[in-house]
Design a protein around this motif. Structure first.
Motif, PDB file in Angstrom:
ATOM      1  N   ALA A 184      -5.952   8.505  -0.263  1.00 42.07           N
ATOM      2  CA  ALA A 184      -6.882   8.170   0.819  1.00 42.07           C
ATOM      3  C   ALA A 184      -6.358   8.746   2.094  1.00 42.07           C
ATOM      4  O   ALA A 184      -7.415   9.311   2.846  1.00 42.07           O
ATOM      5  CB  ALA A 184      -7.168   6.948   1.084  1.00 42.07           C
ATOM      6  N   LEU A 185      -5.304   8.679   2.684  1.00 38.28           N
ATOM      7  CA  LEU A 185      -4.625   9.120   3.772  1.00 38.28           C
ATOM      8  C   LEU A 185      -4.800  10.653   3.545  1.00 38.28           C
ATOM      9  O   LEU A 185      -5.004  11.389   4.954  1.00 38.28           O
ATOM     10  CB  LEU A 185      -3.314   8.843   3.909  1.00 38.28           C
ATOM     11  N   ALA A 186      -4.725  11.367   2.719  1.00 35.13           N
ATOM     12  CA  ALA A 186      -4.762  12.813   2.677  1.00 35.13           C
ATOM     13  C   ALA A 186      -6.111  13.364   2.836  1.00 35.13           C
ATOM     14  O   ALA A 186      -6.387  14.317   3.603  1.00 35.13           O
ATOM     15  CB  ALA A 186      -4.093  13.331   1.298  1.00 35.13           C
ATOM     16  N   ASP A 187      -7.049  12.489   2.146  1.00 36.07           N
ATOM     17  CA  ASP A 187      -8.307  12.928   2.264  1.00 36.07           C
ATOM     18  C   ASP A 187      -8.991  12.705   3.699  1.00 36.07           C
ATOM     19  O   ASP A 187      -9.547  13.467   4.364  1.00 36.07           O
ATOM     20  CB  ASP A 187      -9.272  11.969   1.546  1.00 36.07           C
ATOM     21  N   THR A 188      -8.565  11.850   4.541  1.00 35.15           N
ATOM     22  CA  THR A 188      -8.897  11.422   5.955  1.00 35.15           C
ATOM     23  C   THR A 188      -8.084  12.640   6.898  1.00 35.15           C
ATOM     24  O   THR A 188      -8.918  13.417   7.547  1.00 35.15           O
ATOM     25  CB  THR A 188      -8.493  10.228   6.419  1.00 35.15           C
ATOM     26  N   LEU A 189      -7.089  13.094   6.400  1.00 33.55           N
ATOM     27  CA  LEU A 189      -6.449  14.144   7.090  1.00 33.55           C
ATOM     28  C   LEU A 189      -6.829  15.472   6.940  1.00 33.55           C
ATOM     29  O   LEU A 189      -7.287  16.328   7.882  1.00 33.55           O
ATOM     30  CB  LEU A 189      -4.957  14.362   6.983  1.00 33.55           C
ATOM     31  N   THR A 190      -7.397  15.642   5.721  1.00 33.85           N
ATOM     32  CA  THR A 190      -8.196  16.849   5.600  1.00 33.85           C
ATOM     33  C   THR A 190      -9.403  16.772   6.078  1.00 33.85           C
ATOM     34  O   THR A 190      -9.639  17.957   6.698  1.00 33.85           O
ATOM     35  CB  THR A 190      -8.337  16.940   3.922  1.00 33.85           C
ATOM     36  N   ALA A 191     -10.153  15.845   6.025  1.00 32.63           N
ATOM     37  CA  ALA A 191     -11.476  16.032   6.742  1.00 32.63           C
ATOM     38  C   ALA A 191     -11.253  16.212   8.304  1.00 32.63           C
ATOM     39  O   ALA A 191     -12.009  16.905   9.023  1.00 32.63           O
ATOM     40  CB  ALA A 191     -12.246  14.622   6.599  1.00 32.63           C
ATOM     41  N   TRP A 192     -10.306  15.472   8.940  1.00 30.75           N
ATOM     42  CA  TRP A 192     -10.168  15.524  10.124  1.00 30.75           C
ATOM     43  C   TRP A 192      -9.591  17.010  10.705  1.00 30.75           C
ATOM     44  O   TRP A 192     -10.016  17.760  11.451  1.00 30.75           O
ATOM     45  CB  TRP A 192      -9.222  14.631  10.615  1.00 30.75           C
ATOM     46  N   ALA A 193      -8.634  17.517   9.784  1.00 30.54           N
ATOM     47  CA  ALA A 193      -8.227  19.080  10.302  1.00 30.54           C
ATOM     48  C   ALA A 193      -9.338  19.927   9.892  1.00 30.54           C
ATOM     49  O   ALA A 193      -9.340  20.843  10.889  1.00 30.54           O
ATOM     50  CB  ALA A 193      -6.923  19.300   9.379  1.00 30.54           C
ATOM     51  N   ALA A 194     -10.055  19.846   8.962  1.00 29.48           N
ATOM     52  CA  ALA A 194     -10.908  20.653   8.811  1.00 29.48           C
ATOM     53  C   ALA A 194     -12.167  20.883   9.537  1.00 29.48           C
ATOM     54  O   ALA A 194     -12.563  21.615  10.275  1.00 29.48           O
ATOM     55  CB  ALA A 194     -11.387  20.623   7.258  1.00 29.48           C
ATOM     56  N   GLY A 195     -12.575  19.627  10.039  1.00 31.91           N
ATOM     57  CA  GLY A 195     -13.563  19.373  10.891  1.00 31.91           C
ATOM     58  C   GLY A 195     -13.189  19.918  12.294  1.00 31.91           C
ATOM     59  O   GLY A 195     -13.830  20.665  13.134  1.00 31.91           O
ATOM     60  N   LEU A 196     -12.010  19.575  12.757  1.00 32.06           N
ATOM     61  CA  LEU A 196     -11.565  19.749  13.992  1.00 32.06           C
ATOM     62  C   LEU A 196     -11.504  21.406  14.164  1.00 32.06           C
ATOM     63  O   LEU A 196     -11.620  22.217  15.309  1.00 32.06           O
ATOM     64  CB  LEU A 196     -10.148  19.287  14.326  1.00 32.06           C
ATOM     65  N   SER A 197     -10.873  22.176  13.180  1.00 35.39           N
ATOM     66  CA  SER A 197     -10.609  23.423  13.161  1.00 35.39           C
ATOM     67  C   SER A 197     -12.129  24.192  13.473  1.00 35.39           C
ATOM     68  O   SER A 197     -12.203  25.193  14.171  1.00 35.39           O
ATOM     69  CB  SER A 197      -9.891  24.077  11.922  1.00 35.39           C
ATOM     70  N   ILE A 198     -13.054  23.691  12.722  1.00 31.12           N
ATOM     71  CA  ILE A 198     -14.309  24.441  12.698  1.00 31.12           C
ATOM     72  C   ILE A 198     -14.846  24.105  13.987  1.00 31.12           C
ATOM     73  O   ILE A 198     -15.263  25.059  14.764  1.00 31.12           O
ATOM     74  CB  ILE A 198     -15.131  24.009  11.662  1.00 31.12           C
ATOM     75  N   LEU A 219      -9.459   6.726   4.376  1.00 29.09           N
ATOM     76  CA  LEU A 219      -8.902   5.630   4.879  1.00 29.09           C
ATOM     77  C   LEU A 219     -10.127   4.514   5.211  1.00 29.09           C
ATOM     78  O   LEU A 219     -10.072   3.347   4.959  1.00 29.09           O
ATOM     79  CB  LEU A 219      -8.026   5.685   6.051  1.00 29.09           C
ATOM     80  N   GLY A 220     -11.206   5.101   5.873  1.00 33.20           N
ATOM     81  CA  GLY A 220     -12.460   4.290   5.832  1.00 33.20           C
ATOM     82  C   GLY A 220     -13.096   3.716   4.613  1.00 33.20           C
ATOM     83  O   GLY A 220     -13.357   2.540   4.994  1.00 33.20           O
ATOM     84  N   HIS A 221     -12.870   4.495   3.467  1.00 39.39           N
ATOM     85  CA  HIS A 221     -13.530   3.905   2.180  1.00 39.39           C
ATOM     86  C   HIS A 221     -12.793   2.728   1.806  1.00 39.39           C
ATOM     87  O   HIS A 221     -13.159   1.425   1.477  1.00 39.39           O
ATOM     88  CB  HIS A 221     -13.603   5.070   1.509  1.00 39.39           C
ATOM     89  N   ASP A 242       0.840  -1.024  -0.147  1.00 35.83           N
ATOM     90  CA  ASP A 242       0.166   0.015  -0.240  1.00 35.83           C
ATOM     91  C   ASP A 242       0.819   1.329  -0.003  1.00 35.83           C
ATOM     92  O   ASP A 242       0.551   2.126  -0.470  1.00 35.83           O
ATOM     93  CB  ASP A 242      -1.012   0.100   1.180  1.00 35.83           C
ATOM     94  N   LEU A 243       1.919   1.273   0.689  1.00 29.41           N
ATOM     95  CA  LEU A 243       2.837   2.217   0.835  1.00 29.41           C
ATOM     96  C   LEU A 243       3.304   2.807  -0.616  1.00 29.41           C
ATOM     97  O   LEU A 243       3.817   3.837  -0.750  1.00 29.41           O
ATOM     98  CB  LEU A 243       3.878   2.321   1.719  1.00 29.41           C
ATOM     99  N   ALA A 244       3.463   1.741  -1.414  1.00 29.65           N
ATOM    100  CA  ALA A 244       3.870   2.097  -3.002  1.00 29.65           C
ATOM    101  C   ALA A 244       2.765   2.470  -3.540  1.00 29.65           C
ATOM    102  O   ALA A 244       2.993   2.767  -5.049  1.00 29.65           O
ATOM    103  CB  ALA A 244       4.616   0.767  -3.247  1.00 29.65           C
ATOM    104  N   ARG A 245       1.640   2.461  -3.349  1.00 24.15           N
ATOM    105  CA  ARG A 245       0.349   2.893  -4.098  1.00 24.15           C
ATOM    106  C   ARG A 245       0.228   4.329  -3.982  1.00 24.15           C
ATOM    107  O   ARG A 245       0.148   4.847  -2.767  1.00 24.15           O
ATOM    108  CB  ARG A 245      -0.914   1.938  -3.817  1.00 24.15           C
ATOM    109  N   ALA A 246      -0.214   5.228  -5.151  1.00 27.77           N
ATOM    110  CA  ALA A 246      -0.542   6.576  -5.125  1.00 27.77           C
ATOM    111  C   ALA A 246      -2.110   6.838  -4.320  1.00 27.77           C
ATOM    112  O   ALA A 246      -2.346   7.595  -3.778  1.00 27.77           O
ATOM    113  CB  ALA A 246      -0.596   7.200  -6.698  1.00 27.77           C
ATOM    114  N   GLU A 247      -2.644   5.795  -4.371  1.00 28.69           N
ATOM    115  CA  GLU A 247      -4.164   5.777  -3.895  1.00 28.69           C
ATOM    116  C   GLU A 247      -4.275   5.709  -2.634  1.00 28.69           C
ATOM    117  O   GLU A 247      -4.985   6.182  -1.722  1.00 28.69           O
ATOM    118  CB  GLU A 247      -4.959   4.497  -4.600  1.00 28.69           C
ATOM    119  N   PHE A 248      -3.275   5.014  -1.747  1.00 30.50           N
ATOM    120  CA  PHE A 248      -3.033   5.059  -0.564  1.00 30.50           C
ATOM    121  C   PHE A 248      -2.826   6.371   0.056  1.00 30.50           C
ATOM    122  O   PHE A 248      -3.299   6.738   0.941  1.00 30.50           O
ATOM    123  CB  PHE A 248      -2.000   4.137   0.188  1.00 30.50           C
ATOM    124  N   TRP A 249      -1.909   7.111  -0.393  1.00 31.98           N
ATOM    125  CA  TRP A 249      -1.506   8.448   0.008  1.00 31.98           C
ATOM    126  C   TRP A 249      -2.628   9.188  -0.071  1.00 31.98           C
ATOM    127  O   TRP A 249      -2.959  10.399   0.523  1.00 31.98           O
ATOM    128  CB  TRP A 249      -0.166   8.827  -0.600  1.00 31.98           C
TER     129      TRP A 249
END
Length: 285
Positions: free
Chosen positions: A85-99, A232-234, A76-83
């Motif tokens: 998905a990780l960026a999508d999760t971190l974006t949702a987490w950071a944006a939601g937490l900030s709000i 990541l959940g997806h 997975d670490l060698a796949r662009a799809e994994f990174w």
């Protein structure tokens, strides 16, 4: 008789005799560092995960070995799809937490500083706070579909109450003597807010941020898992439905490591922000 006389003479002269016992020359055992104990626990868990699937107790189809899970993680670490998905999760987490932090801190200070407003909103807060965020999944899908705003709705709703309740408790904890002194000095409402309410509520706010950060990550992954929004959940749901148990466990490990990193990062931020607080200075010593 001579011993009694010598004891009496010692008592009359004010001198005390001490019986010296030979001290043990054995060195005291050094305590095991917590980091080493934690590493030993992780190693034991990995070893158990490698051995148990090789026994009749566990079906390797549903519980693969540690080696297979780590191999899937390396793939997975060698796949662009994994990174992505990780960026999508971190974006949702950071944006939601900030709000959630911004809204919870602002409303907490506002409501807590006005006793009539606090009394009027107490019942509403106590009614809305226990509602599980997962119960809002149908509403989120109806409003936003399977896009990022659906995840944000659940994350913000769950994290907001953690911050609001803590800030309300912090504003209520203002020292009455300090409040009366501020009034006698004729400080304005904004001055009392900046120099009295805010320093008192800040430790409570940081506690709320620490709790909200963990809750926000849990809800981000849960929303992606249930709603199907990117992240990541997806990816975990896709691995589960396709029967790729090794990849599913690998992604779960990534989510767990992400939670540990978030907790450590927020604790470091808390120590930095509250470096002036006596409790934090005591921990530093």
């Amino acid at each position: 008789m001579s011993h009694k006389r010598s004891d009496r003479l010692d008592a009359m002269s004010g001198k005390r005799t001490h019986s010296h016992q030979p001290r043990s020359n054995r060195p005291r055992p050094r305590p095991v560092p917590p980091l080493l104990l934690g590493a030993a626990g992780v190693a034991a868990a990995l070893f158990a995960g490698q051995v148990l699937p090789l026994t009749p107790l566990v079906n390797p189809r549903y519980f693969p070995t540690t080696g297979a899970v780590l191999a899937a993680l390396a793939g997975d670490l060698a796949r662009a799809e994994f990174w992505r998905a990780l960026a999508d999760t971190l974006t949702a987490w950071a944006a939601g937490l900030s709000i959630a932090v911004a809204a919870g801190a602002a409303l907490g200070i506002l409501i807590g500083s006005l006793p009539p407003v606090r009394a009027a909103t107490a019942s509403t807060i106590e009614f809305l706070r226990p509602i599980p965020s997962v119960a809002l999944v149908p509403l989120a899908v109806l409003l936003f579909g399977t896009r990022l705003p659906s995840t944000l709705l659940l994350v913000v709703y769950a994290a907001f109450w953690q911050v609001l309740v803590q800030v309300l408790a912090g504003v209520r904890d203002v020292d009455p003597v300090a409040a009366d002194t501020a009034k006698s000095l004729r400080l304005t409402r904004w001055q009392r807010l900046a120099h009295l309410a805010w320093p008192t509520a800040l430790p409570y706010l940081m506690t709320g941020v620490r709790l909200a950060a963990t809750v926000a990550l849990v809800l981000a992954v849960t929303a992606e898992l249930v709603i199907g929004s990117p992240g990541l959940g997806h990816e975990i749901a896709v691995a589960q439905t396709s029967g790729a148990a090794e990849r599913m466990y690998a992604l779960i490990l990534v989510a767990g490591a992400l939670g540990v990193a978030v907790n450590l990062g927020v604790r470091a931020l808390e120590r930095e922000v509250l470096a002036w607080h006596p409790a934090v200075r005591g921990e530093a010593r």
